[in-house]
Design a protein around this motif. Structure first.
Motif, PDB file in Angstrom:
ATOM      1  N   GLY A 161       6.980 -16.083   3.033  1.00  0.00           N
ATOM      2  CA  GLY A 161       8.007 -16.596   2.791  1.00  0.00           C
ATOM      3  C   GLY A 161       8.121 -17.295   1.676  1.00  0.00           C
ATOM      4  N   LEU A 162       7.131 -17.380   1.081  1.00  0.00           N
ATOM      5  CA  LEU A 162       6.801 -18.331  -0.202  1.00  0.00           C
ATOM      6  C   LEU A 162       6.457 -16.810  -0.827  1.00  0.00           C
ATOM      7  CD1 LEU A 162       5.880 -20.365  -2.323  1.00  0.00           C
ATOM      8  CD2 LEU A 162       3.550 -19.395  -1.714  1.00  0.00           C
ATOM      9  N   TYR A 163       6.573 -16.060  -1.357  1.00  0.00           N
ATOM     10  CA  TYR A 163       6.032 -14.881  -1.994  1.00  0.00           C
ATOM     11  C   TYR A 163       7.583 -14.090  -1.992  1.00  0.00           C
ATOM     12  CZ  TYR A 163       1.199 -16.070  -1.040  1.00  0.00           C
ATOM     13  OH  TYR A 163      -0.045 -17.110  -1.433  1.00  0.00           O
ATOM     14  N   GLU A 169       7.335  -8.315  -1.331  1.00  0.00           N
ATOM     15  CA  GLU A 169       8.077  -7.634   0.068  1.00  0.00           C
ATOM     16  C   GLU A 169       6.282  -6.870   0.418  1.00  0.00           C
ATOM     17  OE1 GLU A 169       9.836  -3.742  -2.089  1.00  0.00           O
ATOM     18  OE2 GLU A 169      10.818  -6.292  -1.796  1.00  0.00           O
ATOM     19  N   SER A 170       7.145  -6.441   2.162  1.00  0.00           N
ATOM     20  CA  SER A 170       6.445  -6.354   2.660  1.00  0.00           C
ATOM     21  C   SER A 170       5.559  -4.597   2.116  1.00  0.00           C
ATOM     22  CB  SER A 170       6.781  -5.669   3.909  1.00  0.00           C
ATOM     23  OG  SER A 170       6.507  -7.005   4.704  1.00  0.00           O
ATOM     24  N   VAL A 171       4.989  -3.664   2.298  1.00  0.00           N
ATOM     25  CA  VAL A 171       4.499  -2.478   2.565  1.00  0.00           C
ATOM     26  C   VAL A 171       5.644  -1.710   2.227  1.00  0.00           C
ATOM     27  CG1 VAL A 171       3.207  -1.085   1.510  1.00  0.00           C
ATOM     28  CG2 VAL A 171       2.046  -3.214   0.574  1.00  0.00           C
ATOM     29  N   ALA A 172       6.575  -0.628   2.470  1.00  0.00           N
ATOM     30  CA  ALA A 172       7.286   0.508   2.468  1.00  0.00           C
ATOM     31  C   ALA A 172       7.169   1.335   3.353  1.00  0.00           C
ATOM     32  CB  ALA A 172       8.690   0.812   1.672  1.00  0.00           C
ATOM     33  N   ASN A 173       5.557   1.809   3.008  1.00  0.00           N
ATOM     34  CA  ASN A 173       4.978   2.621   3.166  1.00  0.00           C
ATOM     35  C   ASN A 173       3.640   2.261   3.358  1.00  0.00           C
ATOM     36  OD1 ASN A 173       4.777   2.454   0.494  1.00  0.00           O
ATOM     37  ND2 ASN A 173       5.508   4.492  -0.314  1.00  0.00           N
ATOM     38  N   PRO A 174       2.854   1.751   4.199  1.00  0.00           N
ATOM     39  CA  PRO A 174       2.056   0.925   4.095  1.00  0.00           C
ATOM     40  C   PRO A 174       0.869   2.105   4.740  1.00  0.00           C
ATOM     41  CG  PRO A 174       3.149   0.623   6.313  1.00  0.00           C
ATOM     42  CD  PRO A 174       3.600   1.023   4.872  1.00  0.00           C
ATOM     43  N   GLU A 175       1.177   3.723   5.368  1.00  0.00           N
ATOM     44  CA  GLU A 175       1.022   4.732   5.724  1.00  0.00           C
ATOM     45  C   GLU A 175       0.233   5.220   4.072  1.00  0.00           C
ATOM     46  OE1 GLU A 175       4.731   5.541   4.653  1.00  0.00           O
ATOM     47  OE2 GLU A 175       3.979   4.978   6.041  1.00  0.00           O
TER      48      GLU A 175
END
Length: 191
Positions: A161-163, A169-175
Motif C-alpha cells: 500500500g505504501l509503495y 505496482e506488481s510486475v505485470a509479467n513476472p515470468e
C-alpha cells in the motif's frame, strides 16, 4: 528562494502529483504545499514538521541501522563488513527526528541512468504512523539521480500500500524476471 543559511530552497507549491496526498497536511489536492513545511534543497535535505531526510552518509547512525538490518527477516545475521560495503555502494536515505536521532532508513542500488532497486527500508517503531515512511519515499522518488529510469524495483512482503502511492505496482509479467536466491547466505557465513 534562499533560506537564512544560504541553501537554495525550491517549494513544490505548483508541482502536481495527481492522486497523491500532500505529505505535510495530507490534503487530497495532490500538491506539496510549501506552507505546510515541505522543502527540498540542493543539499538533498527534506524537512517536514519534526522530521528530516538526509542523503549524507556521515549523518547515519551506522550501529543503529546495522542492528535493525541484521535482525530483519530479509538480511538476518548480515556480517557488518558486508552491510557497510552495501551502504558505501548505494544512495542512502536517513530519516531523523527533531533531535537528529535516527528514525528510519532506506537505500537505493542504482546505475543512476536506467535501473534502481529500493532496499532495506525501515522506520523505527516509535516513529511509525507519523508520516516518516511517506517522507522517505518522497525523498527517494524526487532524488535527482533517480529520474528517468527505465525500471525501479523493490521487494516487499507487507508494504504494498505504501509503495503503490508512489507508483510502484506488481510486475505485470513476472515470468520475464529471474534471480539467484540465497536466503540463508548470511547464516552460512556465520558458521
Amino acid at each position: 528562494m534562499r533560506s537564512k543559511n544560504g541553501i537554495i530552497i525550491r517549494n513544490y507549491r505548483e508541482q502536481k502529483h495527481p492522486g497523491t496526498l500532500c505529505l505535510a497536511c495530507h490534503c487530497h489536492r495532490g500538491i506539496f504545499a510549501a506552507s505546510c513545511g515541505f522543502f527540498y534543497s540542493s543539499k538533498e535535505f527534506i524537512q517536514l514538521n519534526r522530521f528530516k531526510i538526509s542523503t549524507n552518509f556521515e549523518d547515519l547512525d551506522i550501529n543503529l541501522v546495522y542492528s535493525f538490518i541484521s535482525n530483519s527477516y530479509w538480511a538476518k545475521n548480515i556480517p557488518f563488513e558486508v552491510f557497510e560495503r552495501s551502504l558505501k555502494n548505494s544512495l542512502v536515505f536517513g530519516a531523523y527526528g527533531s533531535n537528529d536521532e535516527q528514525a528510519g532508513f532506506a537505500r537505493v542500488i542504482t546505475d543512476k541512468a536506467t535501473f534502481a532497486y529500493l532496499s532495506d527500508v525501515f522506520v523505527l517503531e516509535n516513529y511509525r504512523g507519523l508520516g516518516t515512511s511517506k517522507l522517505l519515499m518522497e525523498a527517494i522518488c524526487q532524488h535527482g539521480d533517480l529520474q528517468g529510469l527505465r525500471r525501479f524495483m523493490l521487494a516487499t512482503s507487507d508494504a504494498h500500500g505504501l509503495y503503490a502511492k508512489f507508483g510502484f505496482e506488481s510486475v505485470a509479467n513476472p515470468e520475464i524476471l529471474m534471480q539467484v536466491w540465497q536466503p540463508s547466505v548470511y547464516e552460512q557465513t556465520c558458521k
